[in-house]
Design a protein around this motif. Structure first.
Motif, PDB file in Angstrom:
ATOM      1  N   UNK A  41       0.832  -1.204   0.000  1.00 11.51           N
ATOM      2  CA  UNK A  41       0.000   0.000   0.000  1.00 11.51           C
ATOM      3  C   UNK A  41       0.871   1.260   0.000  1.00 11.51           C
ATOM      4  N   UNK A  42       0.272   2.357  -0.459  1.00 14.27           N
ATOM      5  CA  UNK A  42       0.953   3.652  -0.412  1.00 14.27           C
ATOM      6  C   UNK A  42       1.222   4.011   1.052  1.00 14.27           C
ATOM      7  N   UNK A  43       2.275   4.790   1.280  1.00 13.08           N
ATOM      8  CA  UNK A  43       2.553   5.219   2.648  1.00 13.08           C
ATOM      9  C   UNK A  43       3.046   6.656   2.675  1.00 13.08           C
ATOM     10  N   UNK A  44       2.882   7.257   3.848  1.00 19.64           N
ATOM     11  CA  UNK A  44       3.331   8.620   4.103  1.00 19.64           C
ATOM     12  C   UNK A  44       3.985   8.616   5.477  1.00 19.64           C
ATOM     13  N   UNK A  45       5.206   9.112   5.549  1.00 18.97           N
ATOM     14  CA  UNK A  45       5.965   9.086   6.794  1.00 18.97           C
ATOM     15  C   UNK A  45       6.592  10.444   7.071  1.00 18.97           C
ATOM     16  N   UNK A  46       6.812  10.745   8.325  1.00 19.46           N
ATOM     17  CA  UNK A  46       7.512  11.966   8.707  1.00 19.46           C
ATOM     18  C   UNK A  46       6.639  13.199   8.604  1.00 19.46           C
ATOM     19  N   UNK A  47       7.161  14.277   9.164  1.00 20.71           N
ATOM     20  CA  UNK A  47       6.424  15.535   9.140  1.00 20.71           C
ATOM     21  C   UNK A  47       7.368  16.719   8.990  1.00 20.71           C
ATOM     22  N   UNK A  59       7.943  -2.872 -12.085  1.00 20.96           N
ATOM     23  CA  UNK A  59       7.344  -4.067 -11.467  1.00 20.96           C
ATOM     24  C   UNK A  59       7.450  -4.029  -9.947  1.00 20.96           C
ATOM     25  N   UNK A  60       7.682  -2.856  -9.379  1.00 18.72           N
ATOM     26  CA  UNK A  60       7.869  -2.730  -7.935  1.00 18.72           C
ATOM     27  C   UNK A  60       6.624  -2.291  -7.200  1.00 18.72           C
ATOM     28  N   UNK A  61       6.777  -2.141  -5.899  1.00 20.38           N
ATOM     29  CA  UNK A  61       5.711  -1.666  -5.020  1.00 20.38           C
ATOM     30  C   UNK A  61       6.320  -0.674  -4.025  1.00 20.38           C
ATOM     31  N   UNK A  79       7.949  12.039   3.750  1.00 22.61           N
ATOM     32  CA  UNK A  79       8.057  11.122   2.607  1.00 22.61           C
ATOM     33  C   UNK A  79       6.692  10.579   2.211  1.00 22.61           C
ATOM     34  N   UNK A  80       6.490  10.463   0.907  1.00 28.68           N
ATOM     35  CA  UNK A  80       5.264   9.875   0.382  1.00 28.68           C
ATOM     36  C   UNK A  80       5.622   8.921  -0.755  1.00 28.68           C
ATOM     37  N   UNK A  81       5.055   7.722  -0.709  1.00 27.64           N
ATOM     38  CA  UNK A  81       5.273   6.719  -1.763  1.00 27.64           C
ATOM     39  C   UNK A  81       3.915   6.217  -2.243  1.00 27.64           C
ATOM     40  N   UNK A  82       3.468   6.640  -3.420  1.00 25.38           N
ATOM     41  CA  UNK A  82       2.169   6.195  -3.946  1.00 25.38           C
ATOM     42  C   UNK A  82       2.288   4.846  -4.650  1.00 25.38           C
ATOM     43  N   UNK A  83       1.146   4.214  -4.844  1.00 25.65           N
ATOM     44  CA  UNK A  83       1.089   3.029  -5.703  1.00 25.65           C
ATOM     45  C   UNK A  83       0.821   3.546  -7.117  1.00 25.65           C
ATOM     46  N   UNK A  84       1.699   3.241  -8.035  1.00 28.29           N
ATOM     47  CA  UNK A  84       1.534   3.719  -9.411  1.00 28.29           C
ATOM     48  C   UNK A  84       0.638   2.760 -10.193  1.00 28.29           C
TER      49      UNK A  84
END
Length: 87
Positions: A41-47, A59-61, A79-84
């Motif tokens: 799943x997408x995640x968001x960390x830190x402020x 082919x990653x996640x 940090x933000x990492x979306x699912x493409x």
């Protein structure tokens, strides 16, 4: 072969951060891992005041970027990492 020591380049802070991150990744790779269904799943960390967009490969996640995201969040970044889609 790469033989430079931390802090020996024109970018000492960047190199030192990279060495600490790589050391943590190698240590984490030695630990037994449990399957977590939320890792894809997408995640968001830190402020922190500065943001980092983490994009996975074809082919990653987002799971493969989580260790980097945790490390950067500990360094004060948001940090933000979306699912493409389609990947």
């Amino acid at each position: 072969m790469f033989t430079a020591q931390p802090g020996s380049s024109r970018f000492p802070k960047t190199r030192t951060i990279a060495y600490r991150y790589l050391g943590g990744v190698l240590a984490a790779a030695r630990k037994p891992q449990r399957l977590d269904p939320t890792l894809g799943a997408a995640f968001e960390l830190g402020a922190g005041p500065k943001g980092v967009l983490l994009l996975h490969g074809f082919s990653g996640t987002p799971a493969e970027l989580r260790p980097l995201g945790v490390f950067l969040a500990d360094q004060g970044y948001h940090c933000y990492a979306p699912v493409l889609a389609g990947h």
